[in-house]
Write a protein that holds these residues in place. Structure first.
Motif, short mmCIF file in Angstrom:
data_model
loop_
_atom_site.label_atom_id
_atom_site.label_comp_id
_atom_site.label_asym_id
_atom_site.label_seq_id
_atom_site.Cartn_x
_atom_site.Cartn_y
_atom_site.Cartn_z
N GLN A 239 0.83 -1.21 0.00
CA GLN A 239 0.00 0.00 0.00
C GLN A 239 0.86 1.26 0.00
O GLN A 239 0.51 2.26 -0.62
CB GLN A 239 -0.93 -0.01 1.20
N GLY A 240 2.00 1.19 0.67
CA GLY A 240 2.89 2.34 0.74
C GLY A 240 3.50 2.73 -0.59
O GLY A 240 3.81 3.90 -0.83
N TYR A 241 3.66 1.76 -1.48
CA TYR A 241 4.21 2.07 -2.79
C TYR A 241 3.18 2.70 -3.71
O TYR A 241 3.53 3.39 -4.67
CB TYR A 241 4.79 0.80 -3.44
N GLY A 242 1.91 2.45 -3.44
CA GLY A 242 0.84 3.15 -4.16
C GLY A 242 0.55 2.62 -5.54
O GLY A 242 0.95 1.51 -5.92
N GLU A 243 -0.15 3.42 -6.31
CA GLU A 243 -0.57 3.03 -7.66
C GLU A 243 0.65 2.88 -8.57
O GLU A 243 1.68 3.50 -8.37
CB GLU A 243 -1.52 4.06 -8.24
N GLY A 244 0.48 2.06 -9.57
CA GLY A 244 1.59 1.80 -10.48
C GLY A 244 2.37 0.57 -10.11
O GLY A 244 3.25 0.14 -10.86
N TYR A 245 2.08 0.01 -8.92
CA TYR A 245 2.75 -1.20 -8.45
C TYR A 245 1.72 -2.31 -8.29
O TYR A 245 0.56 -2.07 -7.96
CB TYR A 245 3.43 -0.96 -7.10
#
Length: 260
Positions: A239-245
């Protein structure tokens, strides 16, 4: 014990009698005192030749069933293979075998258990009360490319020079090589970062070569008492890396990656 490809040579001459086909399918090695709650489990191949059972060799046991004559990695057989291992794993440490491991007979199995007794017992002790979690991760290639073109002065300059068909052939080759190296380096750095953030919660980890657009394929050996904590930490990290992952966590699993 042998894999299917090792079981019988296809190049035997006509003058030689063919070696007997392997008759036992191998699931796992465990201690001879390990609970064997095998009732109700379907063997690989459907069990038409017989039921699951254990071959005992001193302090070790090997769970087997009759080998099907046409062994293939069919979905139902892969599922049956893993279900047996998960049932065994629920009651203690096991050394899970990969799908397709075969042996000719009970004598060959007991010989293998005797020959590597010390090693198998050591590995069972190391894997006691553990499970494997596998984490794969990918990042949007468009996002990663934009990052390279934004943060690399050389890449940005070459991209501007070759935009709309401009620049020389050498410029286009240089841009392609630079972007390729940058993408690889950034993906490697991402993988090391993720493994580093989770490795403190595991007894060990094994990093395999990622496939496709994945930048990470890592397995972690986790104490069963910390399984939920590890899963929660992995989800929070994603979740910390966010969208795009795209992070995909599987487990708890039999510790395939930590047997050898």
């Amino acid at each position: 014990m042998s894999t299917p490809s090792q079981a019988q040579s296809a190049s035997q001459s006509a003058s030689q009698p063919p070696s007997p086909s392997p008759s036992l399918y191998i699931y796992a090695i465990t201690g001879s005192d390990h609970p064997l709650r095998l009732a109700g489990l379907r063997p690989v191949g459907g069990g038409s030749g017989g039921a699951l059972r254990a071959v005992i060799g001193g302090p070790l046991a090997c769970v087997v069933s009759p080998a099907p004559p046409d062994l293939r990695p069919k979905r139902r057989d892969l599922a049956a293979h893993q279900e047996v291992q998960e049932r065994l794993m629920a009651d203690g440490a096991v050394l899970p075998m990969r799908f397709g491991m075969l042996a000719p007979d009970d004598a060959a199995v007991t010989a293998a258990l005797d020959g590597k007794r010390a090693e198998y017992l050591r590995r069972l002790e190391e894997l006691h009360a553990t499970a494997e979690f596998n984490l794969k991760a990918a990042r949007s290639q468009d996002d990663l490319l934009r990052e390279v073109l934004t943060e690399s002065d050389d890449a940005r300059r070459l991209n501007e020079r070759t935009r709309d068909g401009g620049g020389s052939y050498a410029d286009r080759v240089a841009l392609g090589e630079l972007v390729s190296h940058q993408l690889e380096a950034r993906q490697r750095q991402l993988a090391e970062q993720v493994v580093g953030r989770l490795s403190g919660m595991a007894r060990g980890n094994v990093v395999a070569s990622p496939a496709g657009e994945d930048f990470l394929n890592a397995s972690f050996l986790v104490e069963r008492g910390r399984a939920e904590e590890f899963s929660r930490a992995a989800r929070q990290l994603a979740q910390g890396y966010g969208e795009g992952y795209d992070f995909r966590l599987r487990g708890p699993l039999p510790p395939y990656s930590f047997v050898a």
